[in-house]
Write an enzyme that holds these catalytic residues in place. Structure first.
Site, PDB file in Angstrom:
ATOM      1  N   GLU A  92       0.828  -1.204   0.000  1.00 40.78           N
ATOM      2  CA  GLU A  92       0.000   0.000   0.000  1.00 40.78           C
ATOM      3  C   GLU A  92       0.863   1.255   0.000  1.00 40.78           C
ATOM      4  O   GLU A  92       1.925   1.275   0.610  1.00 40.78           O
ATOM      5  CB  GLU A  92      -0.853   0.029   1.269  1.00 40.78           C
ATOM      6  CG  GLU A  92      -1.839  -1.094   1.331  1.00 40.78           C
ATOM      7  CD  GLU A  92      -2.655  -1.077   2.610  1.00 40.78           C
ATOM      8  OE1 GLU A  92      -2.579  -0.089   3.357  1.00 40.78           O
ATOM      9  OE2 GLU A  92      -3.367  -2.057   2.832  1.00 40.78           O
ATOM     10  N   CYS A 105       3.138   8.247   1.943  1.00 37.49           N
ATOM     11  CA  CYS A 105       3.515   7.213   2.903  1.00 37.49           C
ATOM     12  C   CYS A 105       3.875   5.960   2.113  1.00 37.49           C
ATOM     13  O   CYS A 105       3.030   5.413   1.397  1.00 37.49           O
ATOM     14  CB  CYS A 105       2.328   6.960   3.830  1.00 37.49           C
ATOM     15  SG  CYS A 105       2.591   5.601   4.972  1.00 37.49           S
ATOM     16  N   CYS A 112       5.553  -7.829   7.434  1.00 37.98           N
ATOM     17  CA  CYS A 112       6.493  -7.351   8.451  1.00 37.98           C
ATOM     18  C   CYS A 112       6.697  -8.472   9.452  1.00 37.98           C
ATOM     19  O   CYS A 112       5.787  -9.265   9.690  1.00 37.98           O
ATOM     20  CB  CYS A 112       5.893  -6.126   9.143  1.00 37.98           C
ATOM     21  SG  CYS A 112       6.966  -5.392  10.395  1.00 37.98           S
ATOM     22  N   CYS A 116       3.955  -6.600  16.061  1.00 41.35           N
ATOM     23  CA  CYS A 116       3.227  -5.699  16.965  1.00 41.35           C
ATOM     24  C   CYS A 116       1.759  -6.138  17.030  1.00 41.35           C
ATOM     25  O   CYS A 116       1.136  -6.403  15.999  1.00 41.35           O
ATOM     26  CB  CYS A 116       3.339  -4.251  16.503  1.00 41.35           C
ATOM     27  SG  CYS A 116       5.040  -3.669  16.451  1.00 41.35           S
ATOM     28  N   CYS A 119      -1.139  -4.280  14.915  1.00 46.58           N
ATOM     29  CA  CYS A 119      -0.862  -3.869  13.539  1.00 46.58           C
ATOM     30  C   CYS A 119      -1.311  -4.913  12.511  1.00 46.58           C
ATOM     31  O   CYS A 119      -1.079  -6.108  12.688  1.00 46.58           O
ATOM     32  CB  CYS A 119       0.630  -3.604  13.396  1.00 46.58           C
ATOM     33  SG  CYS A 119       1.098  -3.072  11.753  1.00 46.58           S
ATOM     34  N   SER A 194      10.111   5.803  10.217  1.00 47.68           N
ATOM     35  CA  SER A 194       9.435   5.365  11.434  1.00 47.68           C
ATOM     36  C   SER A 194       9.910   3.962  11.792  1.00 47.68           C
ATOM     37  O   SER A 194       9.969   3.076  10.940  1.00 47.68           O
ATOM     38  CB  SER A 194       7.924   5.369  11.181  1.00 47.68           C
ATOM     39  OG  SER A 194       7.234   4.920  12.318  1.00 47.68           O
ATOM     40  N   CYS A 336      -2.895   1.875   7.885  1.00 44.89           N
ATOM     41  CA  CYS A 336      -1.984   0.791   8.234  1.00 44.89           C
ATOM     42  C   CYS A 336      -2.362  -0.604   7.752  1.00 44.89           C
ATOM     43  O   CYS A 336      -2.805  -1.447   8.526  1.00 44.89           O
ATOM     44  CB  CYS A 336      -1.839   0.722   9.744  1.00 44.89           C
ATOM     45  SG  CYS A 336      -1.555   2.302  10.490  1.00 44.89           S
TER      46      CYS A 336
HETATM   47  N1  SAH Z   1       7.546  -0.422  11.330  1.00 51.25           N
HETATM   48  C1  SAH Z   1       7.526   0.989  11.493  1.00 51.25           C
HETATM   49  C2  SAH Z   1       6.734   1.748  10.445  1.00 51.25           C
HETATM   50  C3  SAH Z   1       5.415   1.221   9.996  1.00 51.25           C
HETATM   51  S1  SAH Z   1       3.975   1.433  10.966  1.00 51.25           S
HETATM   52  C4  SAH Z   1       7.053   1.337  12.874  1.00 51.25           C
HETATM   53  O1  SAH Z   1       6.569   0.478  13.569  1.00 51.25           O
HETATM   54  O2  SAH Z   1       7.217   2.481  13.282  1.00 51.25           O
HETATM   55  C5  SAH Z   1       3.641   3.146  11.127  1.00 51.25           C
HETATM   56  C6  SAH Z   1       2.977   3.499  12.465  1.00 51.25           C
HETATM   57  O3  SAH Z   1       1.637   3.011  12.552  1.00 51.25           O
HETATM   58  C7  SAH Z   1       3.717   2.898  13.653  1.00 51.25           C
HETATM   59  O4  SAH Z   1       3.803   3.846  14.687  1.00 51.25           O
HETATM   60  C8  SAH Z   1       2.804   1.775  14.054  1.00 51.25           C
HETATM   61  O5  SAH Z   1       3.009   1.378  15.382  1.00 51.25           O
HETATM   62  C9  SAH Z   1       1.449   2.385  13.813  1.00 51.25           C
HETATM   63  N2  SAH Z   1       0.335   1.439  13.754  1.00 51.25           N
HETATM   64  C10 SAH Z   1       0.320   0.172  13.332  1.00 51.25           C
HETATM   65  N3  SAH Z   1      -0.900  -0.375  13.456  1.00 51.25           N
HETATM   66  C11 SAH Z   1      -1.693   0.570  13.967  1.00 51.25           C
HETATM   67  C12 SAH Z   1      -3.057   0.625  14.335  1.00 51.25           C
HETATM   68  N4  SAH Z   1      -3.878  -0.436  14.192  1.00 51.25           N
HETATM   69  N5  SAH Z   1      -3.520   1.773  14.821  1.00 51.25           N
HETATM   70  C13 SAH Z   1      -2.718   2.869  14.960  1.00 51.25           C
HETATM   71  N6  SAH Z   1      -1.425   2.877  14.648  1.00 51.25           N
HETATM   72  C14 SAH Z   1      -0.905   1.737  14.161  1.00 51.25           C
END
Ligand code: SAH
Length: 348
Positions: A92, A105, A112, A116, A119, A194, A336
């Site tokens: 995306e 973006c 990934c 997390c 995510c 990020s 995301c």
């Molecule tokens: N891997 C990197 C960049 C990609 S994610 C990182 O983790 O920073 C970009 C941002 O979106 C990150 O801060 C991530 O934690 C956040 N993110 C991921 N899933 C999300 C969700 N469901 N709601 C809000 N933020 C989210």
């Protein structure tokens, strides 16, 4: 073997390429101008290059390698693309409109492996790294669309799917290419990487003295909570991460952005804001509060709006600069990994 993307060459690499073809070095600049200033889609359009160089380029490199599967436009102007790569994988890319310009973006990996818990991008694990060329092509594709309205991409955030610092060389190659004054001329200061907090890579980035902005996904103010949300915290805990952030600030003079997704009942108490303020008190930084985006597989709900406000106010009261991220494109699946996840669900 797959041919390398022409978008993956830095200018010095392209100079090396043309030299090997027995051509004068200035040809590389010409190619760069065609790629990034004229934004042609076919090597044949590079009309001031000798015919034999054009055919060698066409035979040995790829130009447009991505297919636009879906594009969605939201009422606030946000445009989201689902792009198919040469091997059928999907990523995306999003264009966001701000009053200070257009930001794009980009994704850095297909999927990934960071795991997390909130995510969508990590649900199927890591499929593969993107190449620098594939990251650059996402920006060129967006710029081509903006060309129609005489607008430009003014900033880029590496915040799409993937962990940019887990694909370090491609991410840095990308920065070199899009910041080149002969190319897209995006200022280093207008690029944000990020990260979940891969500490050794943060030191490396600081030592390479890039002027780019570092955004760190912190999301919790104590190790117990953070480790539950982000497995990476078991390898690099909060204090270790903050030491690296301080080093980054000292080396680059760039204020760090911390991203904090507020999840109802997990990390959103006033005491959490106080703990966070204490951790960050002597580090020049900015906290970006993000109401968590709903991911069907994850069963997490967002913190109510007034509680988000209270969290932000508490940080401000304790002298920590904080903003609540404006939601963009919430009427389309712009957050995301949602579009890709949605498509994957439909495929099943
Ligand atoms: N891997 C990197 C960049 C990609 S994610 C990182 O983790 O920073 C970009 C941002 O979106 C990150 O801060 C991530 O934690 C956040 N993110 C991921 N899933 C999300 C969700 N469901 N709601 C809000 N933020 C989210």
């Amino acid at each position: 073997m797959l041919k390398p993307s022409l978008y993956g060459f830095t200018l010095p690499q392209l100079e090396e390429y043309v030299r090997q073809e027995g051509q004068p070095t200035y040809r590389a600049k010409q190619i760069f101008h065609w790629l990034y200033q004229q934004r042609v889609q076919d090597v044949e359009e590079m009309t001031d290059l000798p015919k034999n160089l054009r055919s060698t380029l066409a035979q040995t490199t790829l130009l447009c390698s991505m297919k636009e599967l879906v594009s969605q436009k939201s009422q606030d102007g946000t445009i989201k693309f689902l792009l198919e790569l040469h091997d059928g994988a999907t990523i995306e890319t999003v264009i966001m409109r701000h009053d200070y310009g257009n930001s794009v973006c980009v994704s850095t990996q297909v999927g990934c492996k960071m795991g997390c818990k909130f995510c969508a991008s990590t649900l199927g694990g890591l499929v593969r790294n993107l190449t620098a060329g594939e990251i650059v092509e996402q920006v060129v594709l967006c710029q081509r669309l903006l060309d129609r309205t005489h607008e430009r991409v003014s900033s880029v955030v590496l915040m799409g799917s993937g962990e940019p610092l887990d694909n370090y060389d491609a991410s840095i190659g990308f920065v070199d290419i899009v910041t080149d004054p002969e190319g897209l001329k995006i200022g280093q200061r207008h690029i944000t990487i990020s990260t979940v907090g891969l500490v050794p890579a943060i030191y490396r980035l600081a030592d390479e003295m890039r002027g780019i902005t570092l955004a760190v996904s912190i999301h919790a103010a104590d190790d117990e909570t953070r480790s539950k949300m982000m497995p990476v915290n078991k390898a690099y805990d909060i204090l270790t991460l903050l030491d690296a952030c301080r080093y980054y600030y000292e080396k680059t003079g760039r204020r760090i952005t911390f991203e904090y997704a507020l999840i109802n009942g997990h990390n959103d108490k006033i005491q959490d804001a106080q703990k966070l303020a204490k951790l960050l008190q002597s580090l020049p930084c900015h906290v970006n509060l993000i109401p968590v985006n709903y991911v069907p597989e994850r069963d997490l709900t967002r913190t109510p709006q007034d509680q988000i406000r209270a969290f932000a106010n508490e940080l401000e009261r304790l002298s920590i600069n904080a903003t609540v991220r404006r939601e963009m494109g919430s009427d389309i699946a712009a957050a995301c990994g949602q579009l890709r996840a949605q498509q994957a669900r439909e495929r099943i």
